[in-house]
Design a protein around this motif. Structure first.
Motif, PDB file in Angstrom:
ATOM      1  N   ASP A   1      44.446  41.879  42.116  1.00 52.36           N
ATOM      2  CA  ASP A   1      44.532  42.930  41.209  1.00 52.36           C
ATOM      3  C   ASP A   1      43.540  43.093  40.159  1.00 52.36           C
ATOM      4  OD1 ASP A   1      45.273  40.322  40.106  1.00 52.36           O
ATOM      5  OD2 ASP A   1      46.296  41.393  38.509  1.00 52.36           O
ATOM      6  N   LYS A   2      42.598  42.173  39.983  1.00 50.62           N
ATOM      7  CA  LYS A   2      41.376  42.284  39.109  1.00 50.62           C
ATOM      8  C   LYS A   2      40.093  42.952  39.815  1.00 50.62           C
ATOM      9  CE  LYS A   2      42.830  39.924  35.624  1.00 50.62           C
ATOM     10  NZ  LYS A   2      42.714  40.421  34.417  1.00 50.62           N
ATOM     11  N   ASN A   3      40.435  43.199  41.213  1.00 53.95           N
ATOM     12  CA  ASN A   3      39.301  43.975  41.903  1.00 53.95           C
ATOM     13  C   ASN A   3      38.132  43.152  42.055  1.00 53.95           C
ATOM     14  OD1 ASN A   3      38.470  45.867  44.183  1.00 53.95           O
ATOM     15  ND2 ASN A   3      37.892  47.170  42.530  1.00 53.95           N
ATOM     16  N   PRO A   4      37.942  41.970  42.409  1.00 54.43           N
ATOM     17  CA  PRO A   4      36.715  41.275  42.059  1.00 54.43           C
ATOM     18  C   PRO A   4      35.528  41.668  42.782  1.00 54.43           C
ATOM     19  CG  PRO A   4      38.076  40.048  43.478  1.00 54.43           C
ATOM     20  CD  PRO A   4      38.792  40.992  42.815  1.00 54.43           C
ATOM     21  N   ASN A   5      34.462  42.082  42.381  1.00 53.11           N
ATOM     22  CA  ASN A   5      33.263  42.509  43.089  1.00 53.11           C
ATOM     23  C   ASN A   5      32.472  41.226  43.111  1.00 53.11           C
ATOM     24  OD1 ASN A   5      32.093  42.058  40.452  1.00 53.11           O
ATOM     25  ND2 ASN A   5      32.413  44.345  39.963  1.00 53.11           N
ATOM     26  N   PHE A   6      31.072  41.593  43.790  1.00 58.11           N
ATOM     27  CA  PHE A   6      29.994  40.539  44.054  1.00 58.11           C
ATOM     28  C   PHE A   6      29.640  39.784  42.625  1.00 58.11           C
ATOM     29  CE2 PHE A   6      25.756  38.959  44.518  1.00 58.11           C
ATOM     30  CZ  PHE A   6      25.857  38.201  45.635  1.00 58.11           C
ATOM     31  N   GLU A   7      29.323  40.429  41.496  1.00 56.08           N
ATOM     32  CA  GLU A   7      29.070  40.146  40.466  1.00 56.08           C
ATOM     33  C   GLU A   7      29.938  38.768  39.753  1.00 56.08           C
ATOM     34  OE1 GLU A   7      28.563  43.127  41.182  1.00 56.08           O
ATOM     35  OE2 GLU A   7      26.505  43.160  41.547  1.00 56.08           O
ATOM     36  N   SER A   8      31.310  39.323  39.657  1.00 54.51           N
ATOM     37  CA  SER A   8      32.205  38.636  39.206  1.00 54.51           C
ATOM     38  C   SER A   8      32.558  37.508  39.984  1.00 54.51           C
ATOM     39  CB  SER A   8      33.517  39.334  39.263  1.00 54.51           C
ATOM     40  OG  SER A   8      33.970  39.721  40.223  1.00 54.51           O
TER      41      SER A   8
ATOM     42  N   VAL B   1      42.200  27.661  35.933  1.00 55.84           N
ATOM     43  CA  VAL B   1      43.093  28.562  36.075  1.00 55.84           C
ATOM     44  C   VAL B   1      42.382  30.019  35.817  1.00 55.84           C
ATOM     45  CG1 VAL B   1      45.053  29.501  34.999  1.00 55.84           C
ATOM     46  CG2 VAL B   1      45.028  27.189  35.775  1.00 55.84           C
ATOM     47  N   GLU B   2      41.615  30.008  34.501  1.00 58.46           N
ATOM     48  CA  GLU B   2      40.976  31.143  34.009  1.00 58.46           C
ATOM     49  C   GLU B   2      39.998  31.710  34.917  1.00 58.46           C
ATOM     50  OE1 GLU B   2      38.947  30.400  30.488  1.00 58.46           O
ATOM     51  OE2 GLU B   2      40.797  29.738  29.204  1.00 58.46           O
ATOM     52  N   ILE B   3      39.261  30.990  35.776  1.00 59.19           N
ATOM     53  CA  ILE B   3      38.252  31.330  36.759  1.00 59.19           C
ATOM     54  C   ILE B   3      38.794  31.852  37.839  1.00 59.19           C
ATOM     55  CG2 ILE B   3      36.488  30.694  38.381  1.00 59.19           C
ATOM     56  CD1 ILE B   3      35.875  28.181  36.359  1.00 59.19           C
ATOM     57  N   VAL B   4      40.076  31.303  38.380  1.00 59.58           N
ATOM     58  CA  VAL B   4      40.807  31.745  39.449  1.00 59.58           C
ATOM     59  C   VAL B   4      41.412  33.168  39.349  1.00 59.58           C
ATOM     60  CG1 VAL B   4      42.702  31.396  41.269  1.00 59.58           C
ATOM     61  CG2 VAL B   4      41.088  29.501  40.632  1.00 59.58           C
ATOM     62  N   ARG B   5      41.957  32.986  37.868  1.00 56.96           N
ATOM     63  CA  ARG B   5      42.644  34.399  37.779  1.00 56.96           C
ATOM     64  C   ARG B   5      41.922  35.516  38.021  1.00 56.96           C
ATOM     65  NH1 ARG B   5      44.559  32.996  32.602  1.00 56.96           N
ATOM     66  NH2 ARG B   5      46.446  32.166  33.491  1.00 56.96           N
ATOM     67  N   GLU B   6      40.582  35.345  37.429  1.00 52.84           N
ATOM     68  CA  GLU B   6      39.755  36.577  37.606  1.00 52.84           C
ATOM     69  C   GLU B   6      39.203  36.854  39.018  1.00 52.84           C
ATOM     70  OE1 GLU B   6      38.580  38.448  34.894  1.00 52.84           O
ATOM     71  OE2 GLU B   6      40.189  37.302  33.744  1.00 52.84           O
ATOM     72  N   LEU B   7      39.709  36.195  39.731  1.00 57.10           N
ATOM     73  CA  LEU B   7      39.405  36.482  41.276  1.00 57.10           C
ATOM     74  C   LEU B   7      40.822  37.121  42.084  1.00 57.10           C
ATOM     75  CD1 LEU B   7      37.421  33.194  42.321  1.00 57.10           C
ATOM     76  CD2 LEU B   7      36.450  35.395  41.322  1.00 57.10           C
ATOM     77  N   GLN B   8      41.849  37.231  41.436  1.00 55.82           N
ATOM     78  CA  GLN B   8      43.005  37.712  42.022  1.00 55.82           C
ATOM     79  C   GLN B   8      42.745  39.160  42.437  1.00 55.82           C
ATOM     80  OE1 GLN B   8      45.716  35.761  42.701  1.00 55.82           O
ATOM     81  NE2 GLN B   8      44.141  34.039  41.914  1.00 55.82           N
TER      82      GLN B   8
ATOM     83  N   THR C   1      35.711  30.048  46.675  1.00 60.87           N
ATOM     84  CA  THR C   1      35.107  31.035  45.776  1.00 60.87           C
ATOM     85  C   THR C   1      33.669  31.600  46.684  1.00 60.87           C
ATOM     86  OG1 THR C   1      35.809  30.251  43.927  1.00 60.87           O
ATOM     87  CG2 THR C   1      34.052  31.920  43.772  1.00 60.87           C
ATOM     88  N   LEU C   2      33.145  30.691  47.259  1.00 61.99           N
ATOM     89  CA  LEU C   2      31.851  30.886  47.943  1.00 61.99           C
ATOM     90  C   LEU C   2      32.209  31.780  49.166  1.00 61.99           C
ATOM     91  CD1 LEU C   2      30.096  27.381  48.050  1.00 61.99           C
ATOM     92  CD2 LEU C   2      29.265  29.755  46.939  1.00 61.99           C
ATOM     93  N   ARG C   3      33.614  31.481  49.797  1.00 65.70           N
ATOM     94  CA  ARG C   3      34.056  32.036  51.111  1.00 65.70           C
ATOM     95  C   ARG C   3      34.159  33.758  50.622  1.00 65.70           C
ATOM     96  NH1 ARG C   3      34.437  34.166  55.002  1.00 65.70           N
ATOM     97  NH2 ARG C   3      35.491  33.696  56.826  1.00 65.70           N
ATOM     98  N   MET C   4      34.757  33.843  49.356  1.00 69.89           N
ATOM     99  CA  MET C   4      34.844  35.289  48.985  1.00 69.89           C
ATOM    100  C   MET C   4      33.396  36.029  48.837  1.00 69.89           C
ATOM    101  SD  MET C   4      37.682  34.919  46.356  1.00 69.89           S
ATOM    102  CE  MET C   4      37.548  36.663  45.868  1.00 69.89           C
ATOM    103  N   LEU C   5      32.493  35.181  48.291  1.00 66.12           N
ATOM    104  CA  LEU C   5      31.227  35.637  48.199  1.00 66.12           C
ATOM    105  C   LEU C   5      30.553  36.054  49.412  1.00 66.12           C
ATOM    106  CD1 LEU C   5      28.915  35.871  45.711  1.00 66.12           C
ATOM    107  CD2 LEU C   5      27.989  33.867  46.324  1.00 66.12           C
ATOM    108  N   VAL C   6      30.617  35.354  50.339  1.00 68.06           N
ATOM    109  CA  VAL C   6      30.234  35.289  51.717  1.00 68.06           C
ATOM    110  C   VAL C   6      30.870  36.885  52.296  1.00 68.06           C
ATOM    111  CG1 VAL C   6      30.186  34.512  54.291  1.00 68.06           C
ATOM    112  CG2 VAL C   6      29.753  33.164  52.600  1.00 68.06           C
ATOM    113  N   ASP C   7      32.125  37.018  52.267  1.00 62.27           N
ATOM    114  CA  ASP C   7      32.667  38.304  52.671  1.00 62.27           C
ATOM    115  C   ASP C   7      31.985  39.605  52.027  1.00 62.27           C
ATOM    116  OD1 ASP C   7      34.206  36.928  54.519  1.00 62.27           O
ATOM    117  OD2 ASP C   7      36.044  36.829  53.282  1.00 62.27           O
ATOM    118  N   LEU C   8      32.003  39.481  50.764  1.00 62.66           N
ATOM    119  CA  LEU C   8      31.384  40.530  50.088  1.00 62.66           C
ATOM    120  C   LEU C   8      30.029  40.867  50.167  1.00 62.66           C
ATOM    121  CD1 LEU C   8      33.157  39.587  46.582  1.00 62.66           C
ATOM    122  CD2 LEU C   8      33.331  41.708  48.001  1.00 62.66           C
TER     123      LEU C   8
END
Length: 260
Positions: A70-77, A61-68, A105-112
């Protein structure tokens, strides 16, 4: 003189049920899956204690919350989140949830990482970041993680009941995997291998477009069985038997309209 009234075929109740199931996604036999809220979240093959499962759930839950958003996740996060999920998988290799969360999460990484490359190649074959040559290794990892999550979470037998947690994971994993496989089928149908080369997950490279589409249809069917409404719709659209029946029905209607 022959009657001008055209005889119409009568359908048995079974025929009607089959056609309904083929053309109406909402009628897909999801009743074939029994969801029992009294069951433990994961099957006995997931060899993790109750206390550890609770800790893992909180950590995820903590990991996924940081990827929401509204947190504007970047490549590093996002990369940091992948590393944390890597650690969970390494310590608890039978835990299905970590695999599907890592796949997403890897799918998000690919997009970024590959979005600019994908946009540049949009006219050459695929605008999907997952199907750029540079993303091959990550695409392969994503498909492998989805497959591993399914293998660990699915019941021993299709008739065995599953928990709500299992059902949600299986619905998401089958649907996500079905999308990837269907995308690979579309690319192969629309472009020959010389134009685009081998792209996407490596395990799909040697598989023909029609076979990939059948595989995707199967995944969508199962995703729909476990409750994903989008998968139910896509299962109908990609079902080769539904397509065949649809063509037969359209031809019969054309003949009836034309009186021939």
């Amino acid at each position: 003189m022959a009657s001008a009234t055209m005889a119409r075929p009568s359908l048995t109740s079974n025929d009607s049920a089959v056609l309904q199931a083929l053309f109406d996604a909402e009628s897909s036999p999801s009743s074939g899956v029994t969801i029992d809220p009294r069951l433990p979240a994961w099957p006995a093959t997931v060899l993790i204690s109750h206390d550890d499962l609770q800790s893992l759930k909180g950590l995820e839950v903590e990991i996924v919350r940081e990827l929401q958003p509204d947190k504007n996740p970047n490549f590093e996060s996002v990369q940091t989140a992948v590393h944390k999920l890597d650690s969970i998988v390494q310590q608890y290799p039978s835990y299905p949830s970590a695999y599907i969360n890592r796949a997403q999460t890897l799918r998000m990484l690919v997009d970024l990482q590959f979005n600019e490359i994908s946009n540049a190649n949009a006219d050459e074959g695929s605008s999907d970041t997952l199907f750029t040559p540079e993303a091959t290794d990550l695409a392969t990892r994503i498909l492998n993680d989805l497959s591993q999550a399914i293998d660990l979470a699915k019941p021993i037998s299709p008739v065995n009941p599953v928990s709500p947690v299992q059902a949600r994971l299986l619905a998401d994993a089958y649907t996500h995997r079905g999308y990837i496989v269907l995308k690979a089928a579309r690319i192969k149908k629309n472009h020959n291998s010389e134009e685009i080369g081998n792209v996407g997950p490596q395990r799909l490279w040697g598989v023909g477009a029609d076979q990939l589409e059948e595989m995707a249809s199967r995944d969508f069917f199962l995703g729909g069985q476990y409750g994903n409404k989008v998968a139910q719709q896509l299962a109908v659209q990609t079902n080769p038997y539904a397509k065949m029946c649809g063509a037969i029905v359209k031809e019969a209607m054309r003949k009836e309209i034309n009186g021939s």
